[in-house]
Write a protein that holds these residues in place. Structure first.
Motif, PDB file in Angstrom:
ATOM      1  N   MET A 272       0.894  -1.282   0.044  1.00 24.90           N
ATOM      2  CA  MET A 272      -0.012   0.113   0.009  1.00 24.90           C
ATOM      3  C   MET A 272       1.009   1.308   0.039  1.00 24.90           C
ATOM      4  SD  MET A 272      -3.116  -0.505   0.073  1.00 24.90           S
ATOM      5  CE  MET A 272      -3.994   0.886   0.886  1.00 24.90           C
ATOM      6  N   PRO A 273       0.561   2.238  -0.766  1.00 27.83           N
ATOM      7  CA  PRO A 273       1.340   3.475  -0.844  1.00 27.83           C
ATOM      8  C   PRO A 273       1.154   4.127   0.587  1.00 27.83           C
ATOM      9  CG  PRO A 273      -0.114   3.384  -2.882  1.00 27.83           C
ATOM     10  CD  PRO A 273      -0.463   2.254  -1.878  1.00 27.83           C
ATOM     11  N   VAL A 274       2.242   4.889   0.885  1.00 29.28           N
ATOM     12  CA  VAL A 274       2.097   5.588   2.084  1.00 29.28           C
ATOM     13  C   VAL A 274       1.261   7.028   1.873  1.00 29.28           C
ATOM     14  CG1 VAL A 274       3.462   6.698   4.108  1.00 29.28           C
ATOM     15  CG2 VAL A 274       4.209   4.803   3.023  1.00 29.28           C
ATOM     16  N   VAL A 275       1.348   7.433   0.739  1.00 27.09           N
ATOM     17  CA  VAL A 275       0.481   8.726   0.245  1.00 27.09           C
ATOM     18  C   VAL A 275       0.028   8.382  -1.261  1.00 27.09           C
ATOM     19  CG1 VAL A 275       0.842  11.330  -0.253  1.00 27.09           C
ATOM     20  CG2 VAL A 275       2.508  10.221   1.355  1.00 27.09           C
ATOM     21  N   ALA A 276      -1.182   8.612  -1.159  1.00 31.89           N
ATOM     22  CA  ALA A 276      -1.913   8.384  -2.391  1.00 31.89           C
ATOM     23  C   ALA A 276      -2.710   9.783  -2.709  1.00 31.89           C
ATOM     24  CB  ALA A 276      -2.609   7.180  -2.341  1.00 31.89           C
ATOM     25  N   LEU A 277      -2.706  10.228  -3.567  1.00 33.85           N
ATOM     26  CA  LEU A 277      -3.612  11.422  -3.989  1.00 33.85           C
ATOM     27  C   LEU A 277      -4.464  10.807  -5.390  1.00 33.85           C
ATOM     28  CD1 LEU A 277      -1.248  12.817  -2.791  1.00 33.85           C
ATOM     29  CD2 LEU A 277      -1.844  14.922  -3.929  1.00 33.85           C
ATOM     30  N   GLU A 278      -5.699  11.096  -5.347  1.00 34.60           N
ATOM     31  CA  GLU A 278      -6.583  10.534  -6.445  1.00 34.60           C
ATOM     32  C   GLU A 278      -7.519  11.664  -6.989  1.00 34.60           C
ATOM     33  OE1 GLU A 278      -8.836   7.295  -5.295  1.00 34.60           O
ATOM     34  OE2 GLU A 278      -7.162   6.277  -4.374  1.00 34.60           O
ATOM     35  N   ASN A 279      -7.077  12.221  -8.282  1.00 36.63           N
ATOM     36  CA  ASN A 279      -7.875  13.298  -8.892  1.00 36.63           C
ATOM     37  C   ASN A 279      -8.113  14.630  -8.087  1.00 36.63           C
ATOM     38  OD1 ASN A 279      -8.862  14.200 -11.321  1.00 36.63           O
ATOM     39  ND2 ASN A 279     -10.895  13.632 -10.806  1.00 36.63           N
ATOM     40  N   VAL A 280      -7.021  14.996  -7.358  1.00 36.00           N
ATOM     41  CA  VAL A 280      -7.139  16.168  -6.242  1.00 36.00           C
ATOM     42  C   VAL A 280      -7.145  17.582  -7.019  1.00 36.00           C
ATOM     43  CG1 VAL A 280      -6.046  17.443  -4.522  1.00 36.00           C
ATOM     44  CG2 VAL A 280      -6.195  14.744  -4.486  1.00 36.00           C
ATOM     45  N   THR A 281      -8.263  18.343  -6.688  1.00 39.48           N
ATOM     46  CA  THR A 281      -8.324  19.462  -7.196  1.00 39.48           C
ATOM     47  C   THR A 281      -8.466  20.785  -5.966  1.00 39.48           C
ATOM     48  OG1 THR A 281     -10.846  19.697  -7.272  1.00 39.48           O
ATOM     49  CG2 THR A 281      -9.751  19.017  -9.321  1.00 39.48           C
ATOM     50  N   LYS A 282      -7.731  21.687  -6.266  1.00 35.97           N
ATOM     51  CA  LYS A 282      -7.604  22.468  -5.002  1.00 35.97           C
ATOM     52  C   LYS A 282      -7.636  24.145  -5.864  1.00 35.97           C
ATOM     53  CE  LYS A 282      -6.873  25.175  -1.377  1.00 35.97           C
ATOM     54  NZ  LYS A 282      -7.730  25.543  -0.366  1.00 35.97           N
ATOM     55  N   SER A 283      -8.613  24.955  -5.344  1.00 33.87           N
ATOM     56  CA  SER A 283      -8.876  26.298  -5.901  1.00 33.87           C
ATOM     57  C   SER A 283      -8.684  27.295  -4.762  1.00 33.87           C
ATOM     58  CB  SER A 283      -9.989  26.358  -6.522  1.00 33.87           C
ATOM     59  OG  SER A 283     -10.032  25.389  -7.657  1.00 33.87           O
ATOM     60  N   PHE A 284      -8.307  28.521  -5.199  1.00 33.35           N
ATOM     61  CA  PHE A 284      -8.248  29.636  -4.213  1.00 33.35           C
ATOM     62  C   PHE A 284      -9.204  30.748  -5.034  1.00 33.35           C
ATOM     63  CE2 PHE A 284      -4.279  27.947  -2.947  1.00 33.35           C
ATOM     64  CZ  PHE A 284      -4.520  27.921  -1.725  1.00 33.35           C
ATOM     65  N   GLY A 285     -10.329  30.771  -4.696  1.00 32.35           N
ATOM     66  CA  GLY A 285     -11.410  31.576  -5.628  1.00 32.35           C
ATOM     67  C   GLY A 285     -11.512  31.047  -6.933  1.00 32.35           C
ATOM     68  N   ALA A 286     -11.248  31.801  -8.065  1.00 30.67           N
ATOM     69  CA  ALA A 286     -11.279  31.508  -9.256  1.00 30.67           C
ATOM     70  C   ALA A 286     -10.014  30.744  -9.859  1.00 30.67           C
ATOM     71  CB  ALA A 286     -11.650  32.680 -10.238  1.00 30.67           C
ATOM     72  N   LEU A 287      -9.161  30.754  -8.996  1.00 23.42           N
ATOM     73  CA  LEU A 287      -7.854  30.213  -9.581  1.00 23.42           C
ATOM     74  C   LEU A 287      -7.522  28.720  -9.178  1.00 23.42           C
ATOM     75  CD1 LEU A 287      -4.723  30.830 -10.556  1.00 23.42           C
ATOM     76  CD2 LEU A 287      -3.965  31.415  -7.938  1.00 23.42           C
ATOM     77  N   THR A 288      -7.273  27.916  -9.915  1.00 20.25           N
ATOM     78  CA  THR A 288      -7.143  26.568  -9.699  1.00 20.25           C
ATOM     79  C   THR A 288      -5.624  26.191  -9.659  1.00 20.25           C
ATOM     80  OG1 THR A 288      -9.344  25.666 -10.881  1.00 20.25           O
ATOM     81  CG2 THR A 288      -7.587  23.889 -10.733  1.00 20.25           C
ATOM     82  N   VAL A 289      -5.451  25.775  -8.559  1.00 21.30           N
ATOM     83  CA  VAL A 289      -3.901  25.647  -8.275  1.00 21.30           C
ATOM     84  C   VAL A 289      -3.428  24.003  -8.333  1.00 21.30           C
ATOM     85  CG1 VAL A 289      -2.261  25.746  -6.519  1.00 21.30           C
ATOM     86  CG2 VAL A 289      -4.038  27.434  -6.460  1.00 21.30           C
ATOM     87  N   LEU A 290      -4.474  23.190  -8.263  1.00 20.38           N
ATOM     88  CA  LEU A 290      -4.287  21.758  -8.286  1.00 20.38           C
ATOM     89  C   LEU A 290      -5.401  21.227  -9.353  1.00 20.38           C
ATOM     90  CD1 LEU A 290      -3.103  20.619  -4.535  1.00 20.38           C
ATOM     91  CD2 LEU A 290      -1.824  21.122  -6.606  1.00 20.38           C
ATOM     92  N   ASP A 291      -4.962  20.859 -10.472  1.00 17.91           N
ATOM     93  CA  ASP A 291      -6.042  20.228 -11.346  1.00 17.91           C
ATOM     94  C   ASP A 291      -6.180  18.914 -11.701  1.00 17.91           C
ATOM     95  OD1 ASP A 291      -8.027  20.346 -13.341  1.00 17.91           O
ATOM     96  OD2 ASP A 291      -6.690  21.467 -14.539  1.00 17.91           O
ATOM     97  N   GLY A 292      -6.748  18.207 -10.832  1.00 18.27           N
ATOM     98  CA  GLY A 292      -6.928  16.526 -11.133  1.00 18.27           C
ATOM     99  C   GLY A 292      -5.447  15.767 -10.962  1.00 18.27           C
ATOM    100  N   VAL A 293      -4.763  16.180  -9.581  1.00 20.03           N
ATOM    101  CA  VAL A 293      -3.334  15.504  -9.442  1.00 20.03           C
ATOM    102  C   VAL A 293      -3.535  14.027  -8.874  1.00 20.03           C
ATOM    103  CG1 VAL A 293      -1.491  15.751  -8.061  1.00 20.03           C
ATOM    104  CG2 VAL A 293      -2.369  17.711  -8.986  1.00 20.03           C
ATOM    105  N   SER A 294      -3.063  13.194  -9.447  1.00 26.82           N
ATOM    106  CA  SER A 294      -2.967  11.733  -8.746  1.00 26.82           C
ATOM    107  C   SER A 294      -1.567  11.156  -8.855  1.00 26.82           C
ATOM    108  CB  SER A 294      -3.727  10.834  -9.847  1.00 26.82           C
ATOM    109  OG  SER A 294      -5.108  11.272  -9.773  1.00 26.82           O
ATOM    110  N   LEU A 295      -1.111  10.879  -7.702  1.00 24.57           N
ATOM    111  CA  LEU A 295       0.073  10.239  -7.608  1.00 24.57           C
ATOM    112  C   LEU A 295       0.196   9.475  -6.374  1.00 24.57           C
ATOM    113  CD1 LEU A 295       1.929  11.764  -5.006  1.00 24.57           C
ATOM    114  CD2 LEU A 295       2.354  13.534  -6.643  1.00 24.57           C
ATOM    115  N   ALA A 296       1.271   8.422  -6.267  1.00 22.66           N
ATOM    116  CA  ALA A 296       1.498   7.663  -5.019  1.00 22.66           C
ATOM    117  C   ALA A 296       2.840   7.475  -4.645  1.00 22.66           C
ATOM    118  CB  ALA A 296       0.840   6.224  -5.433  1.00 22.66           C
ATOM    119  N   VAL A 297       2.864   7.341  -3.325  1.00 23.31           N
ATOM    120  CA  VAL A 297       4.418   7.357  -2.976  1.00 23.31           C
ATOM    121  C   VAL A 297       4.453   5.877  -1.922  1.00 23.31           C
ATOM    122  CG1 VAL A 297       6.275   8.360  -1.364  1.00 23.31           C
ATOM    123  CG2 VAL A 297       4.465   9.861  -2.778  1.00 23.31           C
ATOM    124  N   GLU A 298       5.259   5.213  -2.277  1.00 19.71           N
ATOM    125  CA  GLU A 298       5.430   3.771  -1.853  1.00 19.71           C
ATOM    126  C   GLU A 298       6.363   4.030  -0.361  1.00 19.71           C
ATOM    127  OE1 GLU A 298       3.742   1.169  -2.861  1.00 19.71           O
ATOM    128  OE2 GLU A 298       3.107   2.573  -4.670  1.00 19.71           O
TER     129      GLU A 298
END
Length: 243
Positions: free
Chosen positions: A1-27
């Motif tokens: 199992m990954p220690v860190v797993a991101l699945e399709n993460v989005t993060k916005s500050f108001g109208a500004l999208t800073v993370l746009d569908g981020v996926s990754l895994a750290v073993e």
């Protein structure tokens, strides 16, 4: 199992999208370097992983904790995740030992003797045993950053996050901090680091992630990323010398 797993993460500050569908895994035991231009979402991603920023959508799981926006869940998460910032954030009125023992005593309810033993061990790890009774103002910037790393190690984290920890240091002090981080990597610590130190990323990180416009633009084994970039954006970034 990954220690860190991101699945399709989005993060916005108001109208500004800073993370746009981020996926990754750290073993487990993996060192992952995150590179890219300023504003590409690197530091925001680390802050989301540690629960310092809320995401709008997607899923983040770290060391068995699914990120949820409640104080109890975040407190439990941060017992397993260490984070070191560009600014050292040491308490100036406390000695090195007191800075390191504070969280284990308050958060984990460790007895004072046990916390002090841990402080001695982690200071030895970062090469600062002789500074145990010093105050932050008596330390160089590199030494303060190494104490900040020791303070995180004292919580026995399952993963360490480093957010551009050398960017405020001159080259000589940068090298002493990077040596400590390389030692942690060799000891098997799972690490994610946002860094401007391309040579260090290539030498130490198992995987390098290149972020661009809030996306994971390219990722793979570090040697391949640096020697054979697949996208024009990464080629331009590496050729430009922008760190």
């Amino acid at each position: 199992m990954p220690v860190v797993a991101l699945e399709n993460v989005t993060k916005s500050f108001g109208a500004l999208t800073v993370l746009d569908g981020v996926s990754l895994a750290v073993e487990p035991g993996q060192v992952v370097a995150v590179i890219g231009r300023s504003g590409s979402g690197k530091s925001t991603m680390l802050r989301c992983i540690n629960g310092l920023e809320q995401i709008q959508s997607g899923r983040i799981e770290v060391a068995g904790h699914v990120l949820e926006n409640n104080k109890t869940a975040l407190r439990e998460l941060r017992q397993d995740v260490g984070m070191v910032f560009q600014s050292y954030n040491l308490f100036p009125h406390l000695t090195v030992e007191e800075n390191i023992t504070l969280a284990p005593r308050v958060v984990k309810k460790e007895p004072l003797a046990e916390a002090k033993a841990t402080a001695r061990n982690v200071l030895e790890q970062v090469g600062l045993s002789e500074k145990i009774d010093a105050y932050p103002e008596q330390l160089s910037g590199g030494q303060q950053q190494r104490v900040a790393i020791a303070r995180s190690l004292a919580m026995h984290p399952k993963v360490m996050l480093f957010d551009e920890v050398t960017s405020a240091l001159d080259p000589e002090l940068t090298e002493e901090v990077l040596r400590v981080m390389e030692g942690l990597a060799k000891a098997g610590m799972t690490m994610m680091l946002v860094t401007h130190e391309m040579g260090f990323a290539r030498r130490v990180a198992h995987v390098t992630v290149f972020m661009h416009k809030g996306k994971v633009w390219e990722s793979g084994p570090s040697e391949r990323i640096f020697s054979d970039p697949q996208t024009p954006e990464l080629r331009q970034f590496l050729a430009s010398g922008l760190k």
